[in-house]
Design a protein around this motif. Structure first.
Motif, short mmCIF file in Angstrom:
data_model
loop_
_atom_site.label_atom_id
_atom_site.label_comp_id
_atom_site.label_asym_id
_atom_site.label_seq_id
_atom_site.Cartn_x
_atom_site.Cartn_y
_atom_site.Cartn_z
N LEU A 128 -15.54 43.56 62.07
CA LEU A 128 -15.90 42.97 63.67
C LEU A 128 -16.14 44.75 64.23
CD1 LEU A 128 -12.44 41.42 64.27
CD2 LEU A 128 -14.64 40.13 63.84
N VAL A 129 -16.01 45.54 63.41
CA VAL A 129 -16.34 47.08 64.10
C VAL A 129 -17.98 46.41 64.40
CG1 VAL A 129 -16.07 49.05 63.17
CG2 VAL A 129 -13.99 48.10 64.19
N GLY A 130 -18.30 46.55 63.09
CA GLY A 130 -20.40 46.64 62.47
C GLY A 130 -20.59 45.93 63.73
N VAL A 131 -19.93 44.06 63.59
CA VAL A 131 -20.60 43.74 64.79
C VAL A 131 -20.89 44.62 66.24
CG1 VAL A 131 -20.12 41.07 66.12
CG2 VAL A 131 -20.30 41.78 63.53
N TYR A 132 -19.29 44.89 66.21
CA TYR A 132 -19.71 45.45 67.98
C TYR A 132 -20.36 46.46 67.82
CZ TYR A 132 -17.54 48.52 71.51
OH TYR A 132 -17.21 48.93 73.05
N VAL A 133 -20.43 47.62 66.83
CA VAL A 133 -21.85 48.77 66.88
C VAL A 133 -22.79 48.33 66.64
CG1 VAL A 133 -22.64 50.42 65.89
CG2 VAL A 133 -20.10 50.40 65.91
N ALA A 134 -23.53 46.92 66.26
CA ALA A 134 -25.03 46.42 65.79
C ALA A 134 -24.60 46.05 66.79
CB ALA A 134 -24.47 45.58 64.88
N ARG A 135 -23.81 45.42 68.44
CA ARG A 135 -24.50 44.78 69.42
C ARG A 135 -24.54 46.21 70.36
NH1 ARG A 135 -22.88 39.02 71.63
NH2 ARG A 135 -23.82 39.51 73.74
N TYR A 136 -23.53 47.45 70.76
CA TYR A 136 -23.30 47.86 71.31
C TYR A 136 -23.33 49.16 71.76
CZ TYR A 136 -20.43 44.09 73.71
OH TYR A 136 -20.39 42.71 74.26
#
Length: 146
Positions: A128-136
């Motif tokens: 979830l942290v990886g998805v958030y960092v990749a997106r924002y």
């Protein structure tokens, strides 16, 4: 009349001793000079009850607020246990349950399950942290100028 009440008291004490831990007597731990005088002993018990109640209430207040709520509640129970048999029995029951829970937690199957669940939880949080960092992206809360 006195002999009958003494017999009833000793029978009740035997029943309590069956529940209690061997070697540790139940009852008041007040100093001997306090126990000799009935009014002084009653005053002592009221004082112990009030102090224990204040500590337990403080612990209950700490449950939703920051602070060691359960630790303070058990501290208040320990204060009560210096004078009251019911509090001694509650503390002994609590100690027994905590010991049983600790033994269950040390069971190898339970430990493996807990480790597995922890690893799965960490993998999910990392994803979830990886998805958030990749997106924002990573946005620092301060400005760094060079």
């Amino acid at each position: 009349m006195n002999a009958e009440s003494d017999e009833q008291r000793s029978a009740a004490a035997d029943d309590i001793d069956d529940i209690a831990e061997p070697g540790k007597p139940l009852g008041s731990r007040a100093p001997h000079f306090v126990k000799r005088s009935r009014p002084l002993h009653l005053s002592w018990q009221v004082g112990v009850f009030v102090v224990g109640l204040a500590v337990v209430v403080a612990g209950v207040i700490m449950l939703p607020l920051p602070g060691p709520g359960w630790l303070v509640i058990f501290g208040g129970m320990a204060i009560w246990a210096t004078e009251f048999v019911w509090a001694q029995l509650v503390l002994r029951w609590t100690k027994r349950k905590v010991t049983e829970a600790a033994q269950r937690a040390l069971d190898p199957r339970v430990r493996r399950r807990n480790i597995t669940l922890t690893v799965i939880g960490l993998v999910i949080v990392t994803a979830l942290v990886g998805v958030y960092v990749a997106r924002y992206g990573i946005q620092m809360p301060w400005k760094v100028s060079r």
